[in-house]
Design a protein around this motif. Structure first.
Motif, PDB file in Angstrom:
ATOM      1  N   GLU B 393      37.727  44.582  47.145  1.00 58.01           N
ATOM      2  CA  GLU B 393      38.636  44.114  46.106  1.00 58.01           C
ATOM      3  C   GLU B 393      39.683  43.158  46.686  1.00 58.01           C
ATOM      4  OE1 GLU B 393      38.668  44.171  42.938  1.00 58.01           O
ATOM      5  OE2 GLU B 393      40.718  43.429  42.600  1.00 58.01           O
ATOM      6  N   GLY B 394      40.171  43.471  47.891  1.00 61.98           N
ATOM      7  CA  GLY B 394      41.151  42.595  48.536  1.00 61.98           C
ATOM      8  C   GLY B 394      40.576  41.212  48.802  1.00 61.98           C
ATOM      9  N   VAL B 395      39.348  41.172  49.279  1.00 61.90           N
ATOM     10  CA  VAL B 395      38.698  39.887  49.549  1.00 61.90           C
ATOM     11  C   VAL B 395      38.485  39.120  48.243  1.00 61.90           C
ATOM     12  CG1 VAL B 395      36.570  38.809  50.398  1.00 61.90           C
ATOM     13  CG2 VAL B 395      37.661  40.638  51.724  1.00 61.90           C
ATOM     14  N   LYS B 396      38.116  39.832  47.191  1.00 58.42           N
ATOM     15  CA  LYS B 396      37.959  39.157  45.886  1.00 58.42           C
ATOM     16  C   LYS B 396      39.285  38.546  45.434  1.00 58.42           C
ATOM     17  CE  LYS B 396      34.181  41.934  43.911  1.00 58.42           C
ATOM     18  NZ  LYS B 396      33.886  43.029  42.946  1.00 58.42           N
ATOM     19  N   ARG B 397      40.366  39.318  45.585  1.00 54.85           N
ATOM     20  CA  ARG B 397      41.683  38.782  45.199  1.00 54.85           C
ATOM     21  C   ARG B 397      42.044  37.567  46.052  1.00 54.85           C
ATOM     22  NH1 ARG B 397      45.298  44.377  44.448  1.00 54.85           N
ATOM     23  NH2 ARG B 397      43.930  45.317  42.871  1.00 54.85           N
ATOM     24  N   LEU B 398      41.681  37.616  47.322  1.00 55.55           N
ATOM     25  CA  LEU B 398      41.960  36.488  48.202  1.00 55.55           C
ATOM     26  C   LEU B 398      41.152  35.259  47.761  1.00 55.55           C
ATOM     27  CD1 LEU B 398      43.495  35.628  50.743  1.00 55.55           C
ATOM     28  CD2 LEU B 398      41.578  36.488  52.108  1.00 55.55           C
TER      29      LEU B 398
END
Lengths: 409, 409
Positions: B393-398
């Motif tokens: 999820e963090g990578v998607k937000r990034l």
């Protein structure tokens, strides 16, 4: 395993920083002295080991880890645990001294607070004013910043607070039972110092590790209380920087201290702390918090005051019996030290230390509390660490050492 | 209560030390980010909280207080507990690297070791050589000493160790899974650095918090091992200063690190530590010692390596899926970080951070690992703190943040 083709050379290493040429090793000698058998240590500033609340702390540490694993074992905020800052702000707030957690920085021992203050305030050569004689640890903490130190005797007849603070980055005081002299700064001098700091804006450091150890009554008001706002709604923003520690109140091994100051100063100190140790152990912070919240600190304090009053009396009686020929002293009303001043200016206490160690007693000569090292006529004697019979024996050994010194002159 | 007759003034306070004008607050932002709800923190260097050995440590702390009350709760030697120094000397000794306790200093976190090295080696303006990009905490630690920093890319084609070390007070390297890049310094470069240090006498700091986190095999030899004496009877006296910590191996909350160096260096650092925090907590030292002696550290390490390998794979797969259009990276074989470099030089990672925070993900822009702040084309991404679904999820937000940034350009 050693794949290097060249021999180890030690020649031509870069030089150490210049301040290292100017250090003293007395504190290290004192800490190491604890391991010399039969030596009686009257030199340090150590609390009585029988006051350490071993059972309570053993239970508390286990409890705080189980209840707060992330806070005690992980990284935490640089400024300290939120709950500990709130508790300290509440504990030191009064009707006129309004503190919020933003006025509090938790430090890894009181010593770290001194180190951080040097870092944020001192460029090389900056002038500072120090209550004279001066706590050795403060001199150690500031030496890497190479300040110019103005010695100020707060109890001298010609003391002038405005002149003392003029042009310095900060002034430094241990108002309660000063290390090394055991004396209190009087209420008029406190007012004069605070008024001078308020008028000039100069930072005034109030280092107060011993304030809770008053044997006979109440302390004069804290400097920070004298500097608090008349407007009770206003958050504290004065120039006094108050330093506290649990080392004399719970246990030195926790290495927990705190700074109370204006938010501007707390923010600067926080930047310095970030590069000093990132954050203080959440484990030892939680233990200190538990002791503050649950009355442990008060129960130790009450036992400490009774025990230390008795030991002060034992020491002063032994001094009267064995050492009054050579020294004079005031009976301290609190703290951990008697300051014994030589009656004969030929009695050099640096020289005495060598005879004292030969007689298996360790004392602190006055030279270490003087940035210039020139004060060599007094001794700091600790009365808190040892039981009565050892205090008496230590004073007797000191009498032998003094006699040997004076006969060798 | 307020007996002062003058109002509180805040004007005309003395200026803070000059280095304070030149600090960054990113580390503080990162530590505070932990308390923002729903924010995914890929910025810090935090271990997985589920690896904290809560139950074991809760039992150990209680036990060590009851067994060693004076050592855990009182003041201790500046250099660290004797038993811990002996254990560390033994642990790091090899057939050719002969260590005694006099080669060991216990520090209050690895960060304190960096602070002490700055104090003992740096006068204002002294030159130092730093592996580039450079650990943010080291830059923070040395800023109060105001060194001139020579950036050295150890992996560049024209790397010249002799030139890199020429004339500096010390060189600084994180050879294993560098913070921030996650890369290892190669064996030939290690030899070149050590040979240059031996030939010139220059101090070479080997900062090794991540060395135990190798997912795929064995590390190249430590610098200090490469510099060890050929004469196996001789105590270590080389120019390499090795730094270790339990923060990544047991628990950061203990704040326990150590320095391994020549006795000359240990003695200088001890003088600096005396004025920094007097001594490290005996309580947290005893806990670390217990974990070192009784296999706890190895059991955590083995779990950490398995967990972090899996999370590295999750992160690199997510990066390939969502971010390969904008960034390139090497898959690290250990440590805690992926270093993602922007393909497009217009992609400014300082600018990206603002978009990232708006998308509730926190990352470390490359500028904070550059003393000049000019490197703004890369990101440090941590894969150890978060469980797989949060990493993804963090990578998607990034990816969303990067898209917004590139569309706004």
């Amino acid at each position: 395993m050693n794949a290097s083709t060249q021999p180890v050379v030690t020649a031509h290493r870069p030089e150490f920083a210049s301040w290292l040429g100017n250090t003293n090793e007395i504190t290290r000698t004192f800490l190491a002295a604890g391991s010399i058998p039969d030596l009686i240590n009257l030199a340090g500033g150590l609390p009585a080991p029988e006051l350490l609340p071993t059972d309570q702390l053993a239970s508390i540490v286990e409890e705080v880890i189980r209840q707060h694993p992330a806070e005690t074992l992980g990284y935490g905020p640089i400024e300290g645990l939120n709950d500990l800052r709130l508790t300290l702000a509440e504990r030191f707030s009064t009707a006129s001294l309004r503190l919020k957690k933003e006025n509090i920085l938790v430090t890894t021992s009181g010593m770290q607070a001194l180190d951080l203050l040097g870092k944020v305030l001192l460029n090389e050569g900056d002038p500072i004013a120090c209550q004279f004689p001066t706590y050795l640890g403060a001199l150690d903490a500031w030496r890497p910043r190479q300040p110019r130190i103005r010695n100020v005797a707060f109890d001298s007849a010609d003391f002038d607070a405005v002149a003392a603070l003029k042009g310095v980055k900060f002034a430094y005081s241990v108002p309660n039972f000063s290390n090394p002299t055991g004396k209190q700064v009087t209420e008029p001098v406190r007012h004069a110092l605070v008024d001078a700091a308020l008028a000039s804006g100069t930072w005034l450091i109030e280092d107060d590790p011993y304030g809770t150890l008053n044997f006979d009554g109440q302390n004069p008001p804290r400097l920070i209380n004298l500097a608090s706002n008349n407007n009770a709604a206003e958050q504290y923003n004065g120039p006094i920087v108050y330093l506290g520690t649990v080392s004399k109140q719970i246990a030195p091994g926790l290495r927990i201290g705190w700074v109370i100051a204006s938010t501007e100063m707390i923010e600067a100190l926080t930047l310095a702390k970030q590069g000093s140790d990132m954050c203080t152990s959440g484990l030892t912070q939680r233990v200190a918090l538990h002791a503050l919240r649950n009355g442990l600190i008060e129960s130790i304090q009450s036992r400490a005051v009774d025990l230390y009053r008795e030991r002060r009396d034992v020491m002063c009686k032994a001094l009267s019996t064995h050492l009054s020929e050579w020294y004079e002293w005031d009976v301290p009303i609190g703290g951990m030290f008697v300051w014994a001043h030589a009656r004969n200016p030929q009695l050099n206490t640096n020289e005495l230390l060598k005879h004292a160690m030969q007689n298996a007693v360790c004392v602190s000569p006055s030279s270490v509390f003087d940035a210039t090292g020139t004060h060599q006529q007094a001794l700091r004697l600790n009365f808190t660490l040892n039981p009565p019979e050892k205090i008496i024996e230590g004073v007797k050994r000191l009498a032998s050492a003094t006699r040997q010194l004076m006969e060798s002159n």
